[in-house]
Design a protein around this motif. Structure first.
Motif, PDB file in Angstrom:
ATOM      1  N   GLY A  46     -41.061 -13.495  24.306  1.00 45.40           N
ATOM      2  CA  GLY A  46     -40.747 -14.679  23.507  1.00 45.40           C
ATOM      3  C   GLY A  46     -39.328 -15.162  23.732  1.00 45.40           C
ATOM      4  N   GLU A  47     -39.101 -16.422  23.388  1.00 49.64           N
ATOM      5  CA  GLU A  47     -37.763 -17.000  23.518  1.00 49.64           C
ATOM      6  C   GLU A  47     -36.849 -16.430  22.441  1.00 49.64           C
ATOM      7  OE1 GLU A  47     -37.627 -21.306  23.636  1.00 49.64           O
ATOM      8  OE2 GLU A  47     -39.773 -21.282  24.083  1.00 49.64           O
ATOM      9  N   HIS A  48     -35.640 -16.112  22.825  1.00 43.63           N
ATOM     10  CA  HIS A  48     -34.647 -15.626  21.867  1.00 43.63           C
ATOM     11  C   HIS A  48     -34.196 -16.787  20.989  1.00 43.63           C
ATOM     12  CE1 HIS A  48     -31.371 -13.301  20.210  1.00 43.63           C
ATOM     13  NE2 HIS A  48     -30.536 -14.266  20.530  1.00 43.63           N
ATOM     14  N   VAL A  49     -34.135 -16.562  19.681  1.00 38.57           N
ATOM     15  CA  VAL A  49     -33.673 -17.585  18.749  1.00 38.57           C
ATOM     16  C   VAL A  49     -32.160 -17.434  18.627  1.00 38.57           C
ATOM     17  CG1 VAL A  49     -33.836 -18.472  16.398  1.00 38.57           C
ATOM     18  CG2 VAL A  49     -35.860 -17.524  17.509  1.00 38.57           C
ATOM     19  N   GLU A  50     -31.428 -18.399  19.150  1.00 37.16           N
ATOM     20  CA  GLU A  50     -29.967 -18.314  19.245  1.00 37.16           C
ATOM     21  C   GLU A  50     -29.278 -18.160  17.894  1.00 37.16           C
ATOM     22  OE1 GLU A  50     -28.088 -18.049  21.969  1.00 37.16           O
ATOM     23  OE2 GLU A  50     -29.910 -18.071  23.186  1.00 37.16           O
ATOM     24  N   SER A  51     -29.718 -18.873  16.885  1.00 38.56           N
ATOM     25  CA  SER A  51     -29.028 -18.848  15.592  1.00 38.56           C
ATOM     26  C   SER A  51     -29.424 -17.657  14.724  1.00 38.56           C
ATOM     27  CB  SER A  51     -29.308 -20.142  14.839  1.00 38.56           C
ATOM     28  OG  SER A  51     -30.688 -20.249  14.572  1.00 38.56           O
ATOM     29  N   SER A  52     -30.242 -16.771  15.255  1.00 37.12           N
ATOM     30  CA  SER A  52     -30.748 -15.651  14.474  1.00 37.12           C
ATOM     31  C   SER A  52     -29.779 -14.475  14.473  1.00 37.12           C
ATOM     32  CB  SER A  52     -32.090 -15.192  15.041  1.00 37.12           C
ATOM     33  OG  SER A  52     -32.483 -13.990  14.443  1.00 37.12           O
ATOM     34  N   GLU A  53     -29.542 -13.920  13.300  1.00 31.32           N
ATOM     35  CA  GLU A  53     -28.709 -12.721  13.195  1.00 31.32           C
ATOM     36  C   GLU A  53     -29.542 -11.454  13.394  1.00 31.32           C
ATOM     37  OE1 GLU A  53     -26.638 -12.756   9.494  1.00 31.32           O
ATOM     38  OE2 GLU A  53     -25.903 -14.788   9.783  1.00 31.32           O
ATOM     39  N   LEU A  54     -30.856 -11.585  13.324  1.00 31.81           N
ATOM     40  CA  LEU A  54     -31.742 -10.422  13.389  1.00 31.81           C
ATOM     41  C   LEU A  54     -32.403 -10.253  14.749  1.00 31.81           C
ATOM     42  CD1 LEU A  54     -33.509 -10.880   9.950  1.00 31.81           C
ATOM     43  CD2 LEU A  54     -31.656  -9.305  10.504  1.00 31.81           C
ATOM     44  N   GLU A  55     -31.868 -10.895  15.773  1.00 31.71           N
ATOM     45  CA  GLU A  55     -32.460 -10.818  17.104  1.00 31.71           C
ATOM     46  C   GLU A  55     -33.907 -11.292  17.091  1.00 31.71           C
ATOM     47  OE1 GLU A  55     -30.863 -10.066  20.006  1.00 31.71           O
ATOM     48  OE2 GLU A  55     -29.073 -10.057  18.763  1.00 31.71           O
ATOM     49  N   GLN A  56     -34.153 -12.373  16.400  1.00 38.38           N
ATOM     50  CA  GLN A  56     -35.504 -12.913  16.333  1.00 38.38           C
ATOM     51  C   GLN A  56     -35.898 -13.558  17.648  1.00 38.38           C
ATOM     52  OE1 GLN A  56     -35.788 -15.652  13.035  1.00 38.38           O
ATOM     53  NE2 GLN A  56     -36.866 -14.111  11.834  1.00 38.38           N
ATOM     54  N   ARG A  57     -37.189 -13.578  17.870  1.00 40.21           N
ATOM     55  CA  ARG A  57     -37.784 -14.252  19.013  1.00 40.21           C
ATOM     56  C   ARG A  57     -38.909 -15.131  18.495  1.00 40.21           C
ATOM     57  NH1 ARG A  57     -36.668 -12.548  24.041  1.00 40.21           N
ATOM     58  NH2 ARG A  57     -35.238 -10.838  24.218  1.00 40.21           N
ATOM     59  N   ARG A  58     -39.384 -16.033  19.350  1.00 40.80           N
ATOM     60  CA  ARG A  58     -40.499 -16.885  18.942  1.00 40.80           C
ATOM     61  C   ARG A  58     -41.405 -17.138  20.135  1.00 40.80           C
ATOM     62  NH1 ARG A  58     -36.442 -21.605  18.441  1.00 40.80           N
ATOM     63  NH2 ARG A  58     -36.368 -22.284  20.590  1.00 40.80           N
ATOM     64  N   VAL A  59     -42.672 -17.319  19.819  1.00 42.41           N
ATOM     65  CA  VAL A  59     -43.661 -17.732  20.809  1.00 42.41           C
ATOM     66  C   VAL A  59     -44.489 -18.844  20.188  1.00 42.41           C
ATOM     67  CG1 VAL A  59     -43.842 -15.531  22.038  1.00 42.41           C
ATOM     68  CG2 VAL A  59     -45.317 -15.963  20.090  1.00 42.41           C
ATOM     69  N   TRP A  60     -44.976 -19.730  21.017  1.00 41.07           N
ATOM     70  CA  TRP A  60     -45.845 -20.804  20.551  1.00 41.07           C
ATOM     71  C   TRP A  60     -47.266 -20.277  20.450  1.00 41.07           C
ATOM     72  CZ3 TRP A  60     -44.725 -25.443  18.608  1.00 41.07           C
ATOM     73  CH2 TRP A  60     -43.427 -25.919  18.786  1.00 41.07           C
ATOM     74  N   VAL A  61     -47.930 -20.632  19.366  1.00 41.83           N
ATOM     75  CA  VAL A  61     -49.340 -20.337  19.170  1.00 41.83           C
ATOM     76  C   VAL A  61     -50.033 -21.696  19.213  1.00 41.83           C
ATOM     77  CG1 VAL A  61     -51.070 -19.373  17.628  1.00 41.83           C
ATOM     78  CG2 VAL A  61     -48.803 -18.329  17.749  1.00 41.83           C
ATOM     79  N   GLY A  62     -50.621 -22.006  20.343  1.00 44.04           N
ATOM     80  CA  GLY A  62     -51.155 -23.352  20.532  1.00 44.04           C
ATOM     81  C   GLY A  62     -50.000 -24.314  20.725  1.00 44.04           C
ATOM     82  N   THR A  63     -50.196 -25.549  20.281  1.00 41.76           N
ATOM     83  CA  THR A  63     -49.147 -26.555  20.450  1.00 41.76           C
ATOM     84  C   THR A  63     -48.492 -26.952  19.137  1.00 41.76           C
ATOM     85  OG1 THR A  63     -50.787 -28.315  20.286  1.00 41.76           O
ATOM     86  CG2 THR A  63     -50.231 -27.552  22.500  1.00 41.76           C
ATOM     87  N   THR A  64     -49.005 -26.423  18.026  1.00 39.43           N
ATOM     88  CA  THR A  64     -48.498 -26.867  16.730  1.00 39.43           C
ATOM     89  C   THR A  64     -47.897 -25.762  15.881  1.00 39.43           C
ATOM     90  OG1 THR A  64     -50.694 -26.596  15.776  1.00 39.43           O
ATOM     91  CG2 THR A  64     -50.123 -28.796  16.594  1.00 39.43           C
ATOM     92  N   HIS A  65     -48.012 -24.512  16.291  1.00 43.65           N
ATOM     93  CA  HIS A  65     -47.510 -23.408  15.478  1.00 43.65           C
ATOM     94  C   HIS A  65     -46.612 -22.505  16.318  1.00 43.65           C
ATOM     95  CE1 HIS A  65     -51.089 -24.650  13.242  1.00 43.65           C
ATOM     96  NE2 HIS A  65     -50.453 -24.191  12.174  1.00 43.65           N
ATOM     97  N   ARG A  66     -45.573 -21.993  15.672  1.00 44.70           N
ATOM     98  CA  ARG A  66     -44.700 -21.012  16.315  1.00 44.70           C
ATOM     99  C   ARG A  66     -44.757 -19.720  15.508  1.00 44.70           C
ATOM    100  NH1 ARG A  66     -39.230 -24.089  16.201  1.00 44.70           N
ATOM    101  NH2 ARG A  66     -40.259 -24.812  14.331  1.00 44.70           N
ATOM    102  N   LEU A  67     -44.696 -18.618  16.209  1.00 48.31           N
ATOM    103  CA  LEU A  67     -44.687 -17.297  15.583  1.00 48.31           C
ATOM    104  C   LEU A  67     -43.300 -16.711  15.806  1.00 48.31           C
ATOM    105  CD1 LEU A  67     -46.138 -14.838  14.290  1.00 48.31           C
ATOM    106  CD2 LEU A  67     -46.770 -14.165  16.611  1.00 48.31           C
ATOM    107  N   PHE A  68     -42.588 -16.460  14.723  1.00 44.97           N
ATOM    108  CA  PHE A  68     -41.262 -15.833  14.796  1.00 44.97           C
ATOM    109  C   PHE A  68     -41.424 -14.346  14.514  1.00 44.97           C
ATOM    110  CE2 PHE A  68     -40.306 -20.221  14.094  1.00 44.97           C
ATOM    111  CZ  PHE A  68     -39.122 -20.441  14.743  1.00 44.97           C
ATOM    112  N   TYR A  69     -40.694 -13.530  15.250  1.00 47.86           N
ATOM    113  CA  TYR A  69     -40.794 -12.077  15.071  1.00 47.86           C
ATOM    114  C   TYR A  69     -39.496 -11.399  15.471  1.00 47.86           C
ATOM    115  CZ  TYR A  69     -41.588 -11.886  20.117  1.00 47.86           C
ATOM    116  OH  TYR A  69     -41.455 -12.002  21.475  1.00 47.86           O
ATOM    117  N   ALA A  70     -39.354 -10.187  14.990  1.00 47.21           N
ATOM    118  CA  ALA A  70     -38.178  -9.375  15.342  1.00 47.21           C
ATOM    119  C   ALA A  70     -38.652  -8.037  15.866  1.00 47.21           C
ATOM    120  CB  ALA A  70     -37.298  -9.156  14.128  1.00 47.21           C
TER     121      ALA A  70
END
Length: 70
Positions: A46-70
């Motif tokens: 997943g893409e690293h979320v730059e503004s995240s303090e928790l080293e979060q990442r995100r992936v797209w689920v389809g074209t309308t939803h994003r899944l954020f995770y650590a």
């Protein structure tokens, strides 16, 4: 070369939110299942979320939803 699988864990509140979000939406359920299966194989994809303090990442689920995770 063997493929390793990581174990995904969720808080109970997350499981409830996923159930509410995907209830009655079989297409989204399939897309989410596919995204989670991919994360089991490579949780660092997943893409690293730059503004995240928790080293979060995100992936797209389809074209309308994003899944954020650590």
């Amino acid at each position: 070369m063997p493929q390793y699988k990581f174990k995904l864990t969720f808080p109970e509140s997350t499981e409830k939110e996923i159930h509410k979000l995907t209830k009655g939406n079989e297409s989204l359920q399939k897309k989410l299942a596919k995204a989670l299966e991919q994360l089991k194989l490579n949780p660092f994809a997943g893409e690293h979320v730059e503004s995240s303090e928790l080293e979060q990442r995100r992936v797209w689920v389809g074209t309308t939803h994003r899944l954020f995770y650590a």
